[in-house]
Design a protein around this motif. Sequence first.
Motif, PDB file in Angstrom:
ATOM      1  N   GLN A   1       0.833  -1.198   0.000  1.00 53.86           N
ATOM      2  CA  GLN A   1       0.000   0.000   0.000  1.00 53.86           C
ATOM      3  C   GLN A   1       0.873   1.255   0.000  1.00 53.86           C
ATOM      4  N   ALA A   2       1.863   1.276   0.898  1.00 55.33           N
ATOM      5  CA  ALA A   2       2.747   2.442   0.989  1.00 55.33           C
ATOM      6  C   ALA A   2       3.583   2.595  -0.275  1.00 55.33           C
ATOM      7  N   PHE A   3       4.024   1.474  -0.833  1.00 55.89           N
ATOM      8  CA  PHE A   3       4.847   1.499  -2.041  1.00 55.89           C
ATOM      9  C   PHE A   3       4.071   2.095  -3.216  1.00 55.89           C
ATOM     10  N   LEU A   4       2.854   1.625  -3.405  1.00 54.50           N
ATOM     11  CA  LEU A   4       2.058   2.116  -4.531  1.00 54.50           C
ATOM     12  C   LEU A   4       1.603   3.559  -4.332  1.00 54.50           C
ATOM     13  N   ASP A   5       1.501   3.963  -3.089  1.00 52.39           N
ATOM     14  CA  ASP A   5       1.129   5.351  -2.820  1.00 52.39           C
ATOM     15  C   ASP A   5       2.169   6.331  -3.355  1.00 52.39           C
ATOM     16  N   VAL A   6       3.415   5.874  -3.461  1.00 54.22           N
ATOM     17  CA  VAL A   6       4.477   6.780  -3.904  1.00 54.22           C
ATOM     18  C   VAL A   6       5.011   6.435  -5.288  1.00 54.22           C
ATOM     19  N   VAL A   7       4.437   5.423  -5.935  1.00 57.40           N
ATOM     20  CA  VAL A   7       4.898   5.030  -7.266  1.00 57.40           C
ATOM     21  C   VAL A   7       3.895   5.475  -8.323  1.00 57.40           C
ATOM     22  N   PRO A   8       4.281   6.364  -9.221  1.00 55.87           N
ATOM     23  CA  PRO A   8       3.375   6.759 -10.304  1.00 55.87           C
ATOM     24  C   PRO A   8       3.215   5.626 -11.312  1.00 55.87           C
ATOM     25  N   ILE A   9       2.122   5.646 -12.044  1.00 58.69           N
ATOM     26  CA  ILE A   9       1.841   4.578 -13.002  1.00 58.69           C
ATOM     27  C   ILE A   9       2.979   4.402 -13.997  1.00 58.69           C
ATOM     28  N   ARG A  10       3.592   5.496 -14.409  1.00 61.37           N
ATOM     29  CA  ARG A  10       4.656   5.390 -15.420  1.00 61.37           C
ATOM     30  C   ARG A  10       5.824   4.532 -14.941  1.00 61.37           C
ATOM     31  N   ASP A  11       6.062   4.492 -13.618  1.00 55.51           N
ATOM     32  CA  ASP A  11       7.175   3.704 -13.094  1.00 55.51           C
ATOM     33  C   ASP A  11       6.876   2.211 -13.052  1.00 55.51           C
ATOM     34  N   LEU A  12       5.613   1.833 -13.248  1.00 54.72           N
ATOM     35  CA  LEU A  12       5.265   0.414 -13.266  1.00 54.72           C
ATOM     36  C   LEU A  12       5.860  -0.296 -14.472  1.00 54.72           C
ATOM     37  N   ALA A  13       6.297   0.469 -15.459  1.00 52.56           N
ATOM     38  CA  ALA A  13       6.937  -0.124 -16.638  1.00 52.56           C
ATOM     39  C   ALA A  13       8.311  -0.683 -16.303  1.00 52.56           C
ATOM     40  N   ASP A  14       8.922  -0.217 -15.202  1.00 54.74           N
ATOM     41  CA  ASP A  14      10.205  -0.743 -14.770  1.00 54.74           C
ATOM     42  C   ASP A  14      10.045  -2.200 -14.337  1.00 54.74           C
ATOM     43  N   GLN A  15      10.930  -3.075 -14.823  1.00 50.35           N
ATOM     44  CA  GLN A  15      10.768  -4.510 -14.602  1.00 50.35           C
ATOM     45  C   GLN A  15      10.791  -4.875 -13.115  1.00 50.35           C
ATOM     46  N   ALA A  16      11.741  -4.316 -12.359  1.00 45.62           N
ATOM     47  CA  ALA A  16      11.842  -4.639 -10.935  1.00 45.62           C
ATOM     48  C   ALA A  16      10.614  -4.146 -10.174  1.00 45.62           C
ATOM     49  N   THR A  17      10.157  -2.939 -10.526  1.00 40.97           N
ATOM     50  CA  THR A  17       8.975  -2.386  -9.861  1.00 40.97           C
ATOM     51  C   THR A  17       7.741  -3.214 -10.186  1.00 40.97           C
ATOM     52  N   TRP A  18       7.605  -3.602 -11.447  1.00 46.70           N
ATOM     53  CA  TRP A  18       6.454  -4.411 -11.827  1.00 46.70           C
ATOM     54  C   TRP A  18       6.476  -5.773 -11.145  1.00 46.70           C
ATOM     55  N   HIS A  19       7.658  -6.322 -10.970  1.00 45.66           N
ATOM     56  CA  HIS A  19       7.768  -7.608 -10.286  1.00 45.66           C
ATOM     57  C   HIS A  19       7.203  -7.508  -8.871  1.00 45.66           C
ATOM     58  N   ILE A  20       7.491  -6.407  -8.197  1.00 46.19           N
ATOM     59  CA  ILE A  20       6.968  -6.199  -6.850  1.00 46.19           C
ATOM     60  C   ILE A  20       5.442  -6.107  -6.881  1.00 46.19           C
ATOM     61  N   VAL A  21       4.936  -5.286  -7.779  1.00 44.62           N
ATOM     62  CA  VAL A  21       3.487  -5.065  -7.858  1.00 44.62           C
ATOM     63  C   VAL A  21       2.747  -6.360  -8.190  1.00 44.62           C
ATOM     64  N   SER A  22       3.294  -7.129  -9.107  1.00 47.20           N
ATOM     65  CA  SER A  22       2.590  -8.317  -9.588  1.00 47.20           C
ATOM     66  C   SER A  22       2.618  -9.479  -8.609  1.00 47.20           C
ATOM     67  N   LYS A  23       3.497  -9.416  -7.595  1.00 44.44           N
ATOM     68  CA  LYS A  23       3.627 -10.537  -6.661  1.00 44.44           C
ATOM     69  C   LYS A  23       2.995 -10.281  -5.300  1.00 44.44           C
ATOM     70  N   ALA A  24       2.486  -9.088  -5.071  1.00 41.32           N
ATOM     71  CA  ALA A  24       1.961  -8.762  -3.735  1.00 41.32           C
ATOM     72  C   ALA A  24       0.447  -8.607  -3.764  1.00 41.32           C
ATOM     73  N   PRO A  25      -0.213  -8.795  -2.609  1.00 36.72           N
ATOM     74  CA  PRO A  25      -1.672  -8.667  -2.562  1.00 36.72           C
ATOM     75  C   PRO A  25      -2.128  -7.230  -2.780  1.00 36.72           C
ATOM     76  N   LEU A  26      -3.216  -7.085  -3.499  1.00 31.92           N
ATOM     77  CA  LEU A  26      -3.792  -5.769  -3.756  1.00 31.92           C
ATOM     78  C   LEU A  26      -5.244  -5.755  -3.306  1.00 31.92           C
ATOM     79  N   ASN A  27      -5.685  -4.618  -2.816  1.00 33.24           N
ATOM     80  CA  ASN A  27      -7.046  -4.444  -2.339  1.00 33.24           C
ATOM     81  C   ASN A  27      -7.785  -3.504  -3.291  1.00 33.24           C
ATOM     82  N   PRO A  28      -8.939  -3.928  -3.832  1.00 34.77           N
ATOM     83  CA  PRO A  28      -9.675  -3.058  -4.751  1.00 34.77           C
ATOM     84  C   PRO A  28     -10.059  -1.705  -4.156  1.00 34.77           C
ATOM     85  N   LEU A  29     -10.127  -1.629  -2.818  1.00 27.74           N
ATOM     86  CA  LEU A  29     -10.490  -0.368  -2.183  1.00 27.74           C
ATOM     87  C   LEU A  29      -9.311   0.594  -2.038  1.00 27.74           C
TER      88      LEU A  29
END
Length: 403
Positions: free
Chosen positions: A184-212
């Motif tokens: 939650q804290a990580f995504l709060d400070v990561v803009p969408i454009r940075d999700l294109a980075d492979q290491a950043t995307w790996h983090i996002v794709s492997k962790a639980p996300l809450n629709p809210l």
Amino acid sequence: MMKQILFFLLITCVFTPMVNAQDSGVHFEKGVEWKQVVKKAKKAKRLIFLDCYTSWCGPCKMMTNKVFPNDTVGAFFNKHFINAKYDMEKDSSGVMLKKKYKIAAFPTLLFIDPKTEEVVHKVVGACDVKLMVEEGEQAINPEENLKGLRARFAAGERDMAFLKGYLFTAMYARESEDQARAMQAFLDVVPIRDLADQATWHIVSKAPLNPLSVPVKHMMDSLDYAYQVVGKEKIDELLKWMFYDYAYGIARWTPESGQPFNEEANDLLVKYLLRFDHVSSPARLAYVYTAKCAREGDYKGMLDKMQEAFSYNVFRENDGVTYFHLFMDQLARSTDVAALRRGIDWIDKETLKTTDLMLLSNLMRRRGNLLKAMGEPDAAEKAFELEKKYKDDWVKVTTRPKH
């Protein structure tokens, strides 16, 4: 501390052969009860390294044969820790520790402060030699081990590098609450454009996300932009599993869970799914709409929704089996005899469609539960006997030696 690439080396076991101990490398306390290990560690002023294993665990065997005998691992662990290992199902100390530390997967590797018997660092899954030493180094660093990272997070630290480290450590430890907080804290400070980075995307794709969560809302509000920056295939895969997990949780909810039902999350999920033009969306909506009937005690309506979902062929692979079993479990909470009989008849039809022994076992368990809810204990007991027979037959077939 990051160790992103080595993340995939972590594996946990299901069913595999017995482990044999090695004498070289890491020196484990042998034939010593837990309280004596704690006493020795207190006197030595060292952390305890505890290998939680079972006799049937394949990755545990790999660690015993390949990692713990290694000279580099042995030199580090013998210097910094009092090392102990117990079979969590056979050793008396192991059985106690499994309950005490809520061990659910093997191997689980714990680093414990003997003064408090508190876990300060944790790894769930097998490690290679390099990763094992890295985990040991992290464990003895009070600022970088799991306990230290939690304290830094609680104190308000939100640096990007820190959050990545905390998140990966939580992933290794299989600590879902830590993962959720860090993500939650990580995504709060990561803009969408940075999700294109492979290491950043790996983090996002492997962790639980809450629709809210704010990040998910932001992603859904900017879905076309996210597709453009990251790629439609990646975003769709992420959302598909996030929506599945949340819809599955909604379907399993009961008043007995002790948690209030989150109507806001339910309504937002429906909104997202109606917008998410993906082949998986109809199945997720089926879960949500069917669950609404179950929550309201409308079991006739629930069965109608189930039949409607199957008639539209919305499920892929084994998703329909999971859906069917989940709502048959919900039906067992009903006192509506007509609905219960309808469920039993449906299960009987499903048993005629398969020869899969494990599926038949699962169906018989649901049949027994519905018969029990109808007040037919004798018939229920016969169903439970069939459940056990099918499961035993499945074990015989799957463990039969291949020639």
